[in-house]
Write a protein that holds these residues in place. Structure first.
Motif, PDB file in Angstrom:
ATOM      1  N   THR A   1       0.813  -1.216   0.000  1.00 24.37           N
ATOM      2  CA  THR A   1       0.000   0.000   0.000  1.00 24.37           C
ATOM      3  C   THR A   1       0.852   1.274   0.000  1.00 24.37           C
ATOM      4  N   ALA A   2       2.140   1.123   0.285  1.00 22.04           N
ATOM      5  CA  ALA A   2       3.059   2.266   0.462  1.00 22.04           C
ATOM      6  C   ALA A   2       2.630   3.138   1.648  1.00 22.04           C
ATOM      7  N   ARG A   3       1.877   2.541   2.571  1.00 28.47           N
ATOM      8  CA  ARG A   3       1.440   3.244   3.780  1.00 28.47           C
ATOM      9  C   ARG A   3       1.841   2.440   5.019  1.00 28.47           C
ATOM     10  N   PRO A   4       1.926   3.093   6.168  1.00 24.97           N
ATOM     11  CA  PRO A   4       2.255   2.356   7.388  1.00 24.97           C
ATOM     12  C   PRO A   4       1.255   1.235   7.660  1.00 24.97           C
ATOM     13  N   MET A   5       1.761   0.102   8.137  1.00 24.83           N
ATOM     14  CA  MET A   5       0.886  -1.034   8.449  1.00 24.83           C
ATOM     15  C   MET A   5      -0.085  -0.629   9.563  1.00 24.83           C
ATOM     16  N   GLN A   6      -1.232  -1.276   9.572  1.00 27.28           N
ATOM     17  CA  GLN A   6      -2.234  -0.988  10.603  1.00 27.28           C
ATOM     18  C   GLN A   6      -2.656  -2.284  11.281  1.00 27.28           C
ATOM     19  N   GLY A   7      -3.110  -2.188  12.494  1.00 27.72           N
ATOM     20  CA  GLY A   7      -3.741  -3.330  13.156  1.00 27.72           C
ATOM     21  C   GLY A   7      -2.866  -4.083  14.132  1.00 27.72           C
ATOM     22  N   VAL A   8      -1.559  -3.966  13.981  1.00 29.26           N
ATOM     23  CA  VAL A   8      -0.661  -4.727  14.856  1.00 29.26           C
ATOM     24  C   VAL A   8       0.108  -3.775  15.758  1.00 29.26           C
ATOM     25  N   VAL A   9       0.192  -4.139  17.016  1.00 25.14           N
ATOM     26  CA  VAL A   9       0.967  -3.324  17.955  1.00 25.14           C
ATOM     27  C   VAL A   9       2.407  -3.830  18.038  1.00 25.14           C
ATOM     28  N   SER A  10       2.570  -5.137  18.178  1.00 29.42           N
ATOM     29  CA  SER A  10       3.938  -5.639  18.194  1.00 29.42           C
ATOM     30  C   SER A  10       4.011  -7.117  17.853  1.00 29.42           C
ATOM     31  N   VAL A  11       5.157  -7.501  17.338  1.00 28.75           N
ATOM     32  CA  VAL A  11       5.447  -8.904  17.046  1.00 28.75           C
ATOM     33  C   VAL A  11       6.840  -9.216  17.584  1.00 28.75           C
ATOM     34  N   SER A  12       6.933 -10.323  18.316  1.00 29.97           N
ATOM     35  CA  SER A  12       8.233 -10.788  18.802  1.00 29.97           C
ATOM     36  C   SER A  12       8.549 -12.124  18.151  1.00 29.97           C
ATOM     37  N   VAL A  13       9.773 -12.275  17.697  1.00 31.01           N
ATOM     38  CA  VAL A  13      10.183 -13.511  17.027  1.00 31.01           C
ATOM     39  C   VAL A  13      11.459 -14.050  17.667  1.00 31.01           C
ATOM     40  N   LEU A  14      11.407 -15.324  18.015  1.00 34.35           N
ATOM     41  CA  LEU A  14      12.561 -16.004  18.600  1.00 34.35           C
ATOM     42  C   LEU A  14      13.072 -17.013  17.579  1.00 34.35           C
ATOM     43  N   SER A  15      14.367 -16.919  17.242  1.00 29.49           N
ATOM     44  CA  SER A  15      14.962 -17.912  16.334  1.00 29.49           C
ATOM     45  C   SER A  15      16.444 -18.007  16.627  1.00 29.49           C
ATOM     46  N   ASN A  16      17.147 -18.795  15.817  1.00 31.79           N
ATOM     47  CA  ASN A  16      18.590 -18.946  16.042  1.00 31.79           C
ATOM     48  C   ASN A  16      19.416 -17.948  15.249  1.00 31.79           C
TER      49      ASN A  16
ATOM     50  N   ALA B   1       5.601 -19.379   8.773  1.00 27.03           N
ATOM     51  CA  ALA B   1       5.996 -20.721   8.339  1.00 27.03           C
ATOM     52  C   ALA B   1       6.916 -20.622   7.129  1.00 27.03           C
ATOM     53  N   GLN B   2       6.574 -19.752   6.211  1.00 26.76           N
ATOM     54  CA  GLN B   2       7.377 -19.588   5.000  1.00 26.76           C
ATOM     55  C   GLN B   2       8.783 -19.072   5.317  1.00 26.76           C
ATOM     56  N   MET B   3       8.871 -18.222   6.350  1.00 25.70           N
ATOM     57  CA  MET B   3      10.176 -17.669   6.703  1.00 25.70           C
ATOM     58  C   MET B   3      10.966 -18.613   7.617  1.00 25.70           C
ATOM     59  N   GLY B   4      10.296 -19.679   8.062  1.00 21.81           N
ATOM     60  CA  GLY B   4      10.993 -20.647   8.904  1.00 21.81           C
ATOM     61  C   GLY B   4      11.130 -20.211  10.354  1.00 21.81           C
ATOM     62  N   VAL B   5      10.184 -19.395  10.827  1.00 22.92           N
ATOM     63  CA  VAL B   5      10.199 -19.048  12.255  1.00 22.92           C
ATOM     64  C   VAL B   5       8.973 -19.667  12.931  1.00 22.92           C
ATOM     65  N   SER B   6       9.197 -20.295  14.077  1.00 21.22           N
ATOM     66  CA  SER B   6       8.100 -21.022  14.718  1.00 21.22           C
ATOM     67  C   SER B   6       7.778 -20.506  16.117  1.00 21.22           C
ATOM     68  N   ALA B   7       8.588 -19.595  16.633  1.00 22.56           N
ATOM     69  CA  ALA B   7       8.291 -19.039  17.959  1.00 22.56           C
ATOM     70  C   ALA B   7       7.955 -17.562  17.808  1.00 22.56           C
ATOM     71  N   VAL B   8       6.650 -17.269  17.814  1.00 24.57           N
ATOM     72  CA  VAL B   8       6.173 -15.917  17.524  1.00 24.57           C
ATOM     73  C   VAL B   8       5.096 -15.499  18.516  1.00 24.57           C
ATOM     74  N   LEU B   9       5.150 -14.240  18.930  1.00 22.32           N
ATOM     75  CA  LEU B   9       4.093 -13.655  19.757  1.00 22.32           C
ATOM     76  C   LEU B   9       3.601 -12.395  19.060  1.00 22.32           C
ATOM     77  N   MET B  10       2.284 -12.300  18.869  1.00 27.57           N
ATOM     78  CA  MET B  10       1.731 -11.098  18.243  1.00 27.57           C
ATOM     79  C   MET B  10       0.729 -10.430  19.166  1.00 27.57           C
ATOM     80  N   ILE B  11       0.831  -9.110  19.261  1.00 29.39           N
ATOM     81  CA  ILE B  11      -0.140  -8.326  20.021  1.00 29.39           C
ATOM     82  C   ILE B  11      -0.833  -7.382  19.043  1.00 29.39           C
ATOM     83  N   ALA B  12      -2.164  -7.475  18.991  1.00 29.97           N
ATOM     84  CA  ALA B  12      -2.915  -6.673  18.028  1.00 29.97           C
ATOM     85  C   ALA B  12      -3.470  -5.408  18.686  1.00 29.97           C
TER      86      ALA B  12
END
Ligand code: ADP
Ligand code: MG
Ligand code: MG
Length: 325
Positions: free
Chosen positions: A248-263, A288-299
Protein backbone atom coordinates in the motif's frame (compact mmCIF):
# COMPACT_ATOMS: atom_id res chain seq x y z
CA UNK A 1 44.21 -12.74 44.77
CA UNK A 2 41.45 -15.33 44.72
CA UNK A 3 42.25 -17.85 42.00
CA UNK A 4 38.88 -19.50 41.55
CA UNK A 5 36.63 -16.43 41.86
CA UNK A 6 34.32 -16.12 38.84
CA UNK A 7 35.24 -13.29 36.49
CA UNK A 8 32.72 -10.43 36.76
CA UNK A 9 30.38 -9.68 33.88
CA UNK A 10 31.78 -6.80 31.85
CA UNK A 11 29.56 -4.41 30.01
CA UNK A 12 30.04 -1.78 27.30
CA UNK A 13 27.53 0.40 25.52
CA UNK A 14 27.77 1.67 21.94
CA UNK A 15 25.52 4.21 20.27
CA UNK A 16 24.76 2.89 16.78
CA UNK A 17 21.74 2.49 14.47
CA UNK A 18 19.95 5.21 16.40
CA UNK A 19 19.90 3.15 19.55
CA UNK A 20 22.00 2.09 22.51
CA UNK A 21 23.62 -1.27 21.87
CA UNK A 22 24.81 -3.04 24.98
CA UNK A 23 27.25 -5.93 25.10
CA UNK A 24 27.90 -7.90 28.27
CA UNK A 25 30.47 -10.67 28.45
CA UNK A 26 30.51 -13.41 31.02
CA UNK A 27 33.23 -15.63 32.40
CA UNK A 28 36.37 -14.01 31.04
CA UNK A 29 38.90 -11.71 32.63
CA UNK A 30 38.61 -8.00 31.99
CA UNK A 31 41.53 -7.53 29.54
CA UNK A 32 40.16 -10.21 27.21
CA UNK A 33 36.67 -8.79 27.46
CA UNK A 34 37.88 -5.24 26.73
CA UNK A 35 39.87 -6.41 23.72
CA UNK A 36 36.82 -8.22 22.34
CA UNK A 37 34.65 -5.16 23.00
CA UNK A 38 37.12 -2.95 21.11
CA UNK A 39 36.85 -5.23 18.10
CA UNK A 40 33.06 -5.28 18.29
CA UNK A 41 32.93 -1.50 18.70
CA UNK A 42 35.11 -0.81 15.66
CA UNK A 43 33.03 -3.22 13.57
CA UNK A 44 29.72 -1.73 14.75
CA UNK A 45 30.86 1.79 13.90
CA UNK A 46 31.84 0.61 10.43
CA UNK A 47 28.45 -1.05 9.91
CA UNK A 48 26.72 2.08 11.16
CA UNK A 49 28.57 4.18 8.55
CA UNK A 50 28.23 1.72 5.68
CA UNK A 51 24.58 0.77 6.23
CA UNK A 52 23.07 4.13 7.15
CA UNK A 53 20.05 4.96 4.99
CA UNK A 54 20.33 8.73 4.97
CA UNK A 55 23.72 9.82 6.28
CA UNK A 56 26.54 10.08 3.72
CA UNK A 57 28.20 6.68 3.37
CA UNK A 58 28.33 3.54 1.30
CA UNK A 59 24.58 2.80 1.23
CA UNK A 60 23.68 6.38 0.41
CA UNK A 61 26.14 6.29 -2.52
CA UNK A 62 24.66 3.00 -3.68
CA UNK A 63 21.15 4.49 -3.54
CA UNK A 64 22.32 7.49 -5.58
CA UNK A 65 23.76 5.13 -8.21
CA UNK A 66 20.56 3.04 -8.31
CA UNK A 67 18.43 6.14 -8.85
CA UNK A 68 20.30 6.91 -12.08
CA UNK A 69 20.58 3.30 -13.26
CA UNK A 70 24.28 2.86 -12.59
CA UNK A 71 26.02 -0.13 -11.07
CA UNK A 72 28.02 0.40 -7.91
CA UNK A 73 30.88 -1.40 -6.21
CA UNK A 74 30.16 -2.10 -2.53
CA UNK A 75 32.12 -3.47 0.40
CA UNK A 76 31.91 -7.31 0.64
CA UNK A 77 30.07 -6.98 3.96
CA UNK A 78 27.32 -4.89 2.40
CA UNK A 79 27.08 -7.23 -0.62
CA UNK A 80 26.54 -10.16 1.73
CA UNK A 81 23.92 -8.27 3.73
CA UNK A 82 22.03 -7.37 0.55
CA UNK A 83 22.04 -11.02 -0.59
CA UNK A 84 20.65 -12.00 2.79
CA UNK A 85 18.04 -9.23 2.55
CA UNK A 86 16.94 -10.41 -0.85
CA UNK A 87 16.47 -13.99 0.34
CA UNK A 88 14.53 -12.89 3.42
CA UNK A 89 12.37 -10.60 1.27
CA UNK A 90 11.48 -13.50 -1.04
CA UNK A 91 10.61 -15.75 1.89
CA UNK A 92 8.33 -13.04 3.32
CA UNK A 93 6.47 -12.60 0.01
CA UNK A 94 7.90 -9.08 -0.07
CA UNK A 95 6.23 -7.96 3.16
CA UNK A 96 9.74 -7.40 4.47
CA UNK A 97 11.52 -5.67 1.62
CA UNK A 98 14.47 -3.34 2.22
CA UNK A 99 13.93 -1.81 -1.24
CA UNK A 100 11.10 0.38 0.12
CA UNK A 101 13.42 3.15 1.36
CA UNK A 102 11.60 5.72 -0.79
CA UNK A 103 8.35 4.92 1.01
CA UNK A 104 9.97 5.11 4.45
CA UNK A 105 11.44 8.50 3.55
CA UNK A 106 8.14 9.84 2.18
CA UNK A 107 6.48 9.07 5.52
CA UNK A 108 9.14 11.09 7.30
CA UNK A 109 11.16 8.35 8.91
CA UNK A 110 14.51 9.16 7.32
CA UNK A 111 15.53 11.59 10.01
CA UNK A 112 17.10 11.52 13.43
CA UNK A 113 14.23 13.65 14.68
CA UNK A 114 10.59 12.49 14.94
CA UNK A 115 8.53 12.93 11.74
CA UNK A 116 6.57 16.15 11.22
CA UNK A 117 3.30 14.27 11.45
CA UNK A 118 1.93 15.02 8.01
CA UNK A 119 1.19 12.02 5.79
CA UNK A 120 2.35 12.43 2.17
CA UNK A 121 -0.29 13.40 -0.42
CA UNK A 122 -2.26 10.54 -2.00
CA UNK A 123 -0.63 11.29 -5.36
CA UNK A 124 2.81 10.82 -3.80
CA UNK A 125 1.75 7.51 -2.28
CA UNK A 126 0.33 6.40 -5.64
CA UNK A 127 3.61 7.21 -7.38
CA UNK A 128 5.61 5.31 -4.77
CA UNK A 129 3.34 2.31 -5.17
CA UNK A 130 3.52 2.42 -8.98
CA UNK A 131 7.32 2.28 -8.76
CA UNK A 132 6.95 -1.17 -7.15
CA UNK A 133 10.47 -1.29 -5.69
CA UNK A 134 11.60 -4.75 -4.59
CA UNK A 135 14.79 -6.59 -3.71
CA UNK A 136 14.40 -8.86 -6.74
CA UNK A 137 15.06 -5.77 -8.90
CA UNK A 138 18.66 -5.95 -7.66
CA UNK A 139 21.45 -7.83 -9.38
CA UNK A 140 24.28 -8.60 -7.00
CA UNK A 141 27.35 -10.05 -8.77
CA UNK A 142 30.16 -10.40 -6.27
CA UNK A 143 30.43 -6.87 -4.94
CA UNK A 144 28.84 -5.16 -7.95
CA UNK A 145 25.27 -4.07 -7.33
CA UNK A 146 22.78 -2.84 -9.90
CA UNK A 147 19.03 -2.29 -9.96
CA UNK A 148 16.78 -2.69 -12.97
CA UNK A 149 14.29 -0.41 -11.20
CA UNK A 150 15.23 3.19 -10.35
CA UNK A 151 12.44 3.29 -7.72
CA UNK A 152 14.50 0.99 -5.48
CA UNK A 153 15.97 2.84 -2.51
CA UNK A 154 17.58 0.59 0.06
CA UNK A 155 16.80 0.93 3.76
CA UNK A 156 18.24 -1.88 5.85
CA UNK A 157 16.63 -0.75 9.11
CA UNK A 158 14.34 -3.75 9.46
CA UNK A 159 17.14 -6.31 9.74
CA UNK A 160 20.35 -4.33 10.21
CA UNK A 161 20.28 -4.55 14.00
CA UNK A 162 19.83 -8.32 13.96
CA UNK A 163 22.50 -8.71 11.29
CA UNK A 164 24.86 -6.44 13.23
CA UNK A 165 24.35 -8.44 16.42
CA UNK A 166 25.04 -11.66 14.45
CA UNK A 167 28.36 -10.19 13.29
CA UNK A 168 29.17 -8.89 16.77
CA UNK A 169 28.62 -12.44 18.06
CA UNK A 170 31.09 -13.71 15.46
CA UNK A 171 33.62 -11.10 16.62
CA UNK A 172 33.17 -12.10 20.24
CA UNK A 173 33.59 -15.80 19.38
CA UNK A 174 36.75 -15.01 17.43
CA UNK A 175 38.09 -13.32 20.57
CA UNK A 176 37.42 -16.43 22.63
CA UNK A 177 34.21 -15.18 24.27
CA UNK A 178 31.70 -18.01 24.62
CA UNK A 179 29.19 -16.34 26.94
CA UNK A 180 27.68 -12.95 26.20
CA UNK A 181 24.43 -11.07 25.86
CA UNK A 182 23.87 -8.37 23.23
CA UNK A 183 20.97 -5.98 23.52
CA UNK A 184 19.86 -3.29 21.07
CA UNK A 185 16.50 -1.51 21.12
CA UNK A 186 14.01 -4.34 20.76
CA UNK A 187 16.52 -7.11 20.04
CA UNK A 188 18.42 -9.41 22.39
CA UNK A 189 20.83 -12.13 21.36
CA UNK A 190 23.05 -14.45 23.38
CA UNK A 191 26.14 -16.58 23.14
CA UNK A 192 26.25 -19.30 25.79
CA UNK A 193 23.98 -19.62 28.81
CA UNK A 194 25.60 -17.28 31.32
CA UNK A 195 27.17 -20.21 33.15
CA UNK A 196 23.94 -22.25 33.47
CA UNK A 197 21.91 -19.19 34.44
CA UNK A 198 20.31 -18.38 31.06
CA UNK A 199 19.63 -14.72 30.35
CA UNK A 200 15.96 -14.06 30.90
CA UNK A 201 14.46 -11.44 28.61
CA UNK A 202 11.18 -9.67 29.29
CA UNK A 203 8.75 -8.87 26.49
CA UNK A 204 7.28 -5.46 27.16
CA UNK A 205 3.55 -4.86 27.37
CA UNK A 206 2.92 -2.16 24.77
CA UNK A 207 -0.28 -1.00 26.49
CA UNK A 208 0.97 -0.65 30.03
CA UNK A 209 4.07 -0.27 32.08
CA UNK A 210 4.97 -3.88 32.61
CA UNK A 211 5.71 -7.01 30.67
CA UNK A 212 3.60 -9.73 29.08
CA UNK A 213 6.10 -12.46 29.87
CA UNK A 214 9.73 -13.46 29.83
CA UNK A 215 11.81 -15.86 27.78
CA UNK A 216 15.02 -17.56 28.90
CA UNK A 217 17.27 -17.47 25.87
CA UNK A 218 19.20 -20.59 24.89
CA UNK A 219 22.74 -20.33 23.52
CA UNK A 220 22.75 -18.72 20.08
CA UNK A 221 19.15 -17.49 20.21
CA UNK A 222 17.89 -14.10 19.08
CA UNK A 223 14.64 -12.46 20.18
CA UNK A 224 13.50 -9.38 18.24
CA UNK A 225 10.40 -7.26 18.71
CA UNK A 226 8.97 -4.78 16.20
CA UNK A 227 5.97 -2.63 16.65
CA UNK A 228 4.05 0.57 16.15
CA UNK A 229 5.11 2.18 19.42
CA UNK A 230 8.82 2.85 18.80
CA UNK A 231 8.79 5.31 15.92
CA UNK A 232 5.45 6.77 14.85
CA UNK A 233 3.21 9.79 14.68
CA UNK A 234 -0.50 10.09 15.43
CA UNK A 235 -2.82 12.07 13.19
CA UNK A 236 -6.62 12.16 13.10
CA UNK A 237 -6.77 9.32 15.62
CA UNK A 238 -4.64 7.05 13.44
CA UNK A 239 -1.26 5.70 14.39
CA UNK A 240 1.28 5.92 11.55
CA UNK A 241 4.33 3.81 12.37
CA UNK A 242 7.67 3.43 10.63
CA UNK A 243 6.77 -0.04 9.40
CA UNK A 244 5.52 0.34 5.85
CA UNK A 245 3.27 -2.10 4.03
CA UNK A 246 4.92 -2.42 0.59
CA UNK A 247 1.50 -3.38 -0.87
CA UNK A 248 0.00 0.00 0.00
CA UNK A 249 3.06 2.27 0.46
CA UNK A 250 1.44 3.24 3.78
CA UNK A 251 2.26 2.36 7.39
CA UNK A 252 0.89 -1.03 8.45
CA UNK A 253 -2.23 -0.99 10.60
CA UNK A 254 -3.74 -3.33 13.16
CA UNK A 255 -0.66 -4.73 14.86
CA UNK A 256 0.97 -3.32 17.95
CA UNK A 257 3.94 -5.64 18.19
CA UNK A 258 5.45 -8.90 17.05
CA UNK A 259 8.23 -10.79 18.80
CA UNK A 260 10.18 -13.51 17.03
CA UNK A 261 12.56 -16.00 18.60
CA UNK A 262 14.96 -17.91 16.33
CA UNK A 263 18.59 -18.95 16.04
CA UNK A 264 19.48 -16.04 13.78
CA UNK A 265 19.36 -12.33 14.50
CA UNK A 266 18.80 -11.07 10.97
CA UNK A 267 16.00 -13.62 10.51
CA UNK A 268 14.26 -12.75 13.82
CA UNK A 269 14.51 -9.04 13.07
CA UNK A 270 13.29 -9.30 9.46
CA UNK A 271 10.49 -11.67 10.44
CA UNK A 272 9.29 -9.41 13.26
CA UNK A 273 8.87 -6.61 10.72
CA UNK A 274 7.32 -8.86 8.05
CA UNK A 275 4.75 -10.30 10.47
CA UNK A 276 3.70 -6.80 11.59
CA UNK A 277 2.93 -6.09 7.93
CA UNK A 278 1.29 -9.49 7.38
CA UNK A 279 -1.23 -8.68 10.11
CA UNK A 280 -3.54 -10.67 12.35
CA UNK A 281 -4.84 -13.04 9.68
CA UNK A 282 -1.86 -13.85 7.48
CA UNK A 283 1.06 -13.93 9.87
CA UNK A 284 1.10 -17.70 10.59
CA UNK A 285 1.50 -18.47 6.88
CA UNK A 286 4.33 -15.95 6.43
CA UNK A 287 6.02 -17.14 9.63
CA UNK A 288 6.00 -20.72 8.34
CA UNK A 289 7.38 -19.59 5.00
CA UNK A 290 10.18 -17.67 6.70
CA UNK A 291 10.99 -20.65 8.90
CA UNK A 292 10.20 -19.05 12.26
CA UNK A 293 8.10 -21.02 14.72
CA UNK A 294 8.29 -19.04 17.96
CA UNK A 295 6.17 -15.92 17.52
CA UNK A 296 4.09 -13.65 19.76
CA UNK A 297 1.73 -11.10 18.24
CA UNK A 298 -0.14 -8.33 20.02
CA UNK A 299 -2.92 -6.67 18.03
CA UNK A 300 -4.56 -3.23 18.25
CA UNK A 301 -7.52 -4.61 20.21
CA UNK A 302 -5.16 -5.87 22.89
CA UNK A 303 -5.44 -9.52 21.90
CA UNK A 304 -2.29 -11.59 22.17
CA UNK A 305 -1.59 -14.77 20.27
CA UNK A 306 1.45 -16.99 20.33
CA UNK A 307 2.60 -20.10 18.52
CA UNK A 308 2.80 -23.30 20.58
CA UNK A 309 6.59 -23.04 20.57
CA UNK A 310 6.46 -19.48 21.93
CA UNK A 311 3.81 -20.49 24.49
CA UNK A 312 6.12 -23.24 25.73
CA UNK A 313 8.94 -20.75 26.16
CA UNK A 314 7.02 -17.87 27.74
CA UNK A 315 7.33 -17.60 31.47
CA UNK A 316 4.59 -15.75 33.28
CA UNK A 317 5.62 -12.49 34.86
CA UNK A 318 3.10 -10.79 37.12
CA UNK A 319 -0.11 -11.73 35.34
CA UNK A 320 -0.83 -11.17 31.61
CA UNK A 321 -0.42 -14.25 29.46
CA UNK A 322 -1.22 -14.70 25.75
CA UNK A 323 -3.81 -17.11 24.40
CA UNK A 324 -2.62 -20.01 22.22
CA UNK A 325 -3.45 -19.94 18.49
P1 ADP B 1 13.07 -1.28 14.79
O1 ADP B 1 13.80 -0.29 13.97
O2 ADP B 1 12.29 -0.68 15.91
O3 ADP B 1 13.89 -2.45 15.18
P2 ADP B 1 12.00 -2.80 12.63
O4 ADP B 1 13.01 -3.87 12.81
O5 ADP B 1 10.61 -3.24 12.37
O6 ADP B 1 11.93 -1.84 13.86
O7 ADP B 1 12.50 -1.91 11.43
C1 ADP B 1 11.73 -0.84 10.97
C2 ADP B 1 12.53 -0.08 9.95
O8 ADP B 1 12.67 -0.86 8.76
C3 ADP B 1 11.87 1.21 9.51
O9 ADP B 1 12.31 2.30 10.29
C4 ADP B 1 12.33 1.34 8.08
O10 ADP B 1 13.62 1.90 8.06
C5 ADP B 1 12.43 -0.08 7.60
N1 ADP B 1 11.17 -0.61 7.01
C6 ADP B 1 9.90 -0.17 7.19
N2 ADP B 1 9.01 -0.97 6.58
C7 ADP B 1 9.73 -1.97 6.01
C8 ADP B 1 9.37 -3.13 5.25
N3 ADP B 1 8.10 -3.43 4.95
N4 ADP B 1 10.37 -3.93 4.84
C9 ADP B 1 11.66 -3.65 5.13
N5 ADP B 1 12.05 -2.58 5.82
C10 ADP B 1 11.11 -1.74 6.28
MG1 MG C 1 12.81 -5.90 12.19
MG1 MG D 1 14.43 -4.27 14.41
Amino acid sequence: RVLNAPAPDIRETFYVFGTLLEVETHGVAEPQARQAMARVGAHLRQMHRDWHAWNPGELESLNAAIAVGQSFEVDPGLAKLLQQGRELACRSNGLFDPAVGGMVEAWGFHADTPPTGDPPADAVVATLLAGHPKMTDLTIRGTTVRSSNPAVQLDLGAYAKGAALDLAEEDLSAEGITDAVLNAGGGVQVLGDHGSRPWRVAIRDPFEWGVVGAVSLRPGEALHTSGNYERYFDKGGIRFSHIIDPRTARPMQGVVSVSVLSNNGALSDAAATALCVAGEKDWPRIAAQMGVSAVLMIADDGSMVATPEMMARLEAVEGGFPAPI
